[in-house]
Scaffold this active site. Sequence first.
Site, PDB file in Angstrom:
ATOM      1  N   LEU A  14     -24.333  15.554 -22.282  1.00  0.00           N
ATOM      2  CA  LEU A  14     -23.039  14.906 -22.073  1.00  0.00           C
ATOM      3  C   LEU A  14     -22.234  14.832 -23.363  1.00  0.00           C
ATOM      4  O   LEU A  14     -22.801  14.914 -24.457  1.00  0.00           O
ATOM      5  CB  LEU A  14     -23.290  13.503 -21.506  1.00  0.00           C
ATOM      6  CG  LEU A  14     -23.929  13.539 -20.109  1.00  0.00           C
ATOM      7  CD1 LEU A  14     -24.488  12.179 -19.710  1.00  0.00           C
ATOM      8  CD2 LEU A  14     -22.903  14.025 -19.092  1.00  0.00           C
ATOM      9  N   LYS A  68     -29.886  15.011 -36.266  1.00  0.00           N
ATOM     10  CA  LYS A  68     -28.840  15.911 -35.751  1.00  0.00           C
ATOM     11  C   LYS A  68     -27.506  15.669 -36.477  1.00  0.00           C
ATOM     12  O   LYS A  68     -26.795  16.617 -36.832  1.00  0.00           O
ATOM     13  CB  LYS A  68     -28.686  15.685 -34.243  1.00  0.00           C
ATOM     14  CG  LYS A  68     -27.516  16.404 -33.603  1.00  0.00           C
ATOM     15  CD  LYS A  68     -27.665  17.917 -33.599  1.00  0.00           C
ATOM     16  CE  LYS A  68     -26.453  18.583 -32.939  1.00  0.00           C
ATOM     17  NZ  LYS A  68     -26.475  20.024 -33.119  1.00  0.00           N
ATOM     18  N   LYS A  92     -16.292  14.845 -33.547  1.00  0.00           N
ATOM     19  CA  LYS A  92     -17.119  13.702 -33.115  1.00  0.00           C
ATOM     20  C   LYS A  92     -18.345  13.573 -34.028  1.00  0.00           C
ATOM     21  O   LYS A  92     -18.686  12.480 -34.483  1.00  0.00           O
ATOM     22  CB  LYS A  92     -17.572  13.896 -31.668  1.00  0.00           C
ATOM     23  CG  LYS A  92     -18.603  12.865 -31.206  1.00  0.00           C
ATOM     24  CD  LYS A  92     -19.307  13.253 -29.904  1.00  0.00           C
ATOM     25  CE  LYS A  92     -20.353  14.329 -30.088  1.00  0.00           C
ATOM     26  NZ  LYS A  92     -21.210  14.572 -28.923  1.00  0.00           N
TER      27      LYS A  92
HETATM   28  P1  NAD Z   1     -19.103  20.797 -22.667  1.00  0.00           P
HETATM   29  O1  NAD Z   1     -17.826  20.084 -22.791  1.00  0.00           O
HETATM   30  O2  NAD Z   1     -19.127  22.283 -22.469  1.00  0.00           O
HETATM   31  O3  NAD Z   1     -19.986  20.164 -21.474  1.00  0.00           O
HETATM   32  C1  NAD Z   1     -20.056  18.797 -21.208  1.00  0.00           C
HETATM   33  C2  NAD Z   1     -20.068  18.668 -19.692  1.00  0.00           C
HETATM   34  O4  NAD Z   1     -20.240  17.297 -19.344  1.00  0.00           O
HETATM   35  C3  NAD Z   1     -18.748  19.134 -19.032  1.00  0.00           C
HETATM   36  O5  NAD Z   1     -19.032  20.134 -18.060  1.00  0.00           O
HETATM   37  C4  NAD Z   1     -18.195  17.856 -18.391  1.00  0.00           C
HETATM   38  O6  NAD Z   1     -17.526  18.110 -17.155  1.00  0.00           O
HETATM   39  C5  NAD Z   1     -19.477  17.072 -18.188  1.00  0.00           C
HETATM   40  N1  NAD Z   1     -19.257  15.634 -18.035  1.00  0.00           N
HETATM   41  C6  NAD Z   1     -18.292  14.844 -18.584  1.00  0.00           C
HETATM   42  N2  NAD Z   1     -18.465  13.579 -18.180  1.00  0.00           N
HETATM   43  C7  NAD Z   1     -19.563  13.567 -17.384  1.00  0.00           C
HETATM   44  C8  NAD Z   1     -20.243  12.565 -16.666  1.00  0.00           C
HETATM   45  N3  NAD Z   1     -19.829  11.290 -16.735  1.00  0.00           N
HETATM   46  N4  NAD Z   1     -21.332  12.903 -15.926  1.00  0.00           N
HETATM   47  C9  NAD Z   1     -21.751  14.184 -15.873  1.00  0.00           C
HETATM   48  N5  NAD Z   1     -21.147  15.190 -16.546  1.00  0.00           N
HETATM   49  C10 NAD Z   1     -20.071  14.872 -17.293  1.00  0.00           C
HETATM   50  O7  NAD Z   1     -19.945  20.386 -23.964  1.00  0.00           O
HETATM   51  P2  NAD Z   1     -21.229  21.121 -24.568  1.00  0.00           P
HETATM   52  O8  NAD Z   1     -20.761  22.029 -25.643  1.00  0.00           O
HETATM   53  O9  NAD Z   1     -22.087  21.614 -23.475  1.00  0.00           O
HETATM   54  O10 NAD Z   1     -21.915  19.878 -25.300  1.00  0.00           O
HETATM   55  C11 NAD Z   1     -22.722  18.935 -24.605  1.00  0.00           C
HETATM   56  C12 NAD Z   1     -23.431  18.085 -25.658  1.00  0.00           C
HETATM   57  O11 NAD Z   1     -24.263  18.944 -26.477  1.00  0.00           O
HETATM   58  C13 NAD Z   1     -22.460  17.373 -26.617  1.00  0.00           C
HETATM   59  O12 NAD Z   1     -22.988  16.102 -26.943  1.00  0.00           O
HETATM   60  C14 NAD Z   1     -22.442  18.298 -27.835  1.00  0.00           C
HETATM   61  O13 NAD Z   1     -22.080  17.610 -29.017  1.00  0.00           O
HETATM   62  C15 NAD Z   1     -23.865  18.816 -27.835  1.00  0.00           C
HETATM   63  N6  NAD Z   1     -24.075  20.134 -28.470  1.00  0.00           N
HETATM   64  C16 NAD Z   1     -23.250  21.198 -28.215  1.00  0.00           C
HETATM   65  C17 NAD Z   1     -23.513  22.427 -28.810  1.00  0.00           C
HETATM   66  C18 NAD Z   1     -22.651  23.645 -28.567  1.00  0.00           C
HETATM   67  O14 NAD Z   1     -22.790  24.636 -29.310  1.00  0.00           O
HETATM   68  N7  NAD Z   1     -21.777  23.662 -27.581  1.00  0.00           N
HETATM   69  C19 NAD Z   1     -24.626  22.570 -29.657  1.00  0.00           C
HETATM   70  C20 NAD Z   1     -25.459  21.478 -29.872  1.00  0.00           C
HETATM   71  C21 NAD Z   1     -25.180  20.263 -29.279  1.00  0.00           C
END
Ligand code: NAD
Length: 303
Positions: A70, A178, A247
Site C-alpha cells: 500500500l 528501508k 514520501k
Molecule cells: P502503486 O501506486 O503502483 O500501487 C499502490 C496500489 O495501492 C494502487 O494500485 C492503489 O490503487 C492501491 N490502493 C490505494 N489505496 C488502497 C487501499 N486503501 N486498499 C487497497 N489498495 C489501495 O505503488 P507501488 O509502486 O506498487 O508501491 C507500493 C508500496 O511499495 C509503497 O509503499 C512503495 O513505497 C513501496 N515500494 C515501491 C517500489 C517501486 O519500485 N515501485 C519499490 C519498493 C517499495
Amino acid sequence: MADDTVKRAGVIGLGAMGFGMASSLARAGFEVSGYDPAPAAQERASDAGIAPLASPEDVFATAEIIVLSLPAAAHVEAAIAAAQGAGLLAVGAAPKVIIDTSTSEAEVSRKLAAELADAGHGFLDAPVSGGPSGAAAGQLSVMLGGDEAWAGRAMPALEAMAAKILHVGPSGAGNVAKLVNNMLAASHMITTLEALRLAEAAGVGAEDALRVINSATGRSAISEIHYPNWVLPRSFDSGFSTGLMRKDVRLARELAERSGCAMPVADLVAELWAEENSGLKDADDFMHMGDPAVDRLSKKEKM
Ligand code: NAD
C-alpha cells in the site's frame, strides 16, 4: 509448500509492486486472491488468475497469509482496521500472518504488531527493494522486522516473493532499514546527476563518465542499474514514482528528527526533490530526476 496452513495468500494493493508479488505467489503454488480499489488493477489481477475480491475484509476472510502493498502507513492501518471491524482479527479468530511490504513507519508497525500479537495474529514489517521487475520475478530483497516465530510462518510466502530475506530485528526494524536505504538512493540520484552534469560541462560525455564511475569508487545501484536502464536510454519507466520517493525522504527525515540525528545532506536532498525545485510531479517516474540533459539543480541556488 512447507506448511499446509499458509497456502491461501491474499494481496491488498495490486499496484506496480503488489501485482508482481501476487503473481510470484501464484507461481509458487499459493491460491491467491487480492483487492485494489482501482478497477484496472482488479481487472489485471483477474486476467492473471488472481481472484479479485470486493474489499480488504474479504481478503482477510479468504486467506491465512495477507500481503499488504500500500502507498503509506495510513492505508495499512485502514486495511487492518477494516479486518478488525469485521471480527477477523479478534481473539480466537483463525490466526492470520500479515506481511506488510509497504514502505511504512516503524512506530505504526510496532503498534500494530503488539495489538495483533495480543489477539493471536502476526504482523511483520517487510518492506522491499527491487522494483516492479523484481516483484514480478520473485527476486525482491525483503528487510524484515518482527517476531522470529511469525517470520518462520511467513517464510514460504517470503521465499516465493524474494531472493534475499534479511531479518533485521524486532518489529519496526525493517521499516527503519528501508528508510535509511531509500534516503541513500534519493541522495545518489542527486550526486550522480551532479557528477554527470559536471563531466558533460567539462567535455566528457555522460555515458563515458558513467562507464568510469561504474568501474571505480563512485558507483552505486543508481549508477549501475538505474542510469543504464532508465535514464540514459531516456525511457524513464522504472515503475517507482517521484511521489513515493518524496514520501521516503520525508519519513527518513522525520525518523532522524525523532532519533535526534542531524542529517544536513538529507535536508538539502529533500529540498532538491521538492516540486518547486525539481519541476517534477508526484506521478512522474523518479528516474526523471537523474536526467543530465535537464537542469533541475540550479533553481535551488537562487532560493
Ligand atoms: P502503486 O501506486 O503502483 O500501487 C499502490 C496500489 O495501492 C494502487 O494500485 C492503489 O490503487 C492501491 N490502493 C490505494 N489505496 C488502497 C487501499 N486503501 N486498499 C487497497 N489498495 C489501495 O505503488 P507501488 O509502486 O506498487 O508501491 C507500493 C508500496 O511499495 C509503497 O509503499 C512503495 O513505497 C513501496 N515500494 C515501491 C517500489 C517501486 O519500485 N515501485 C519499490 C519498493 C517499495
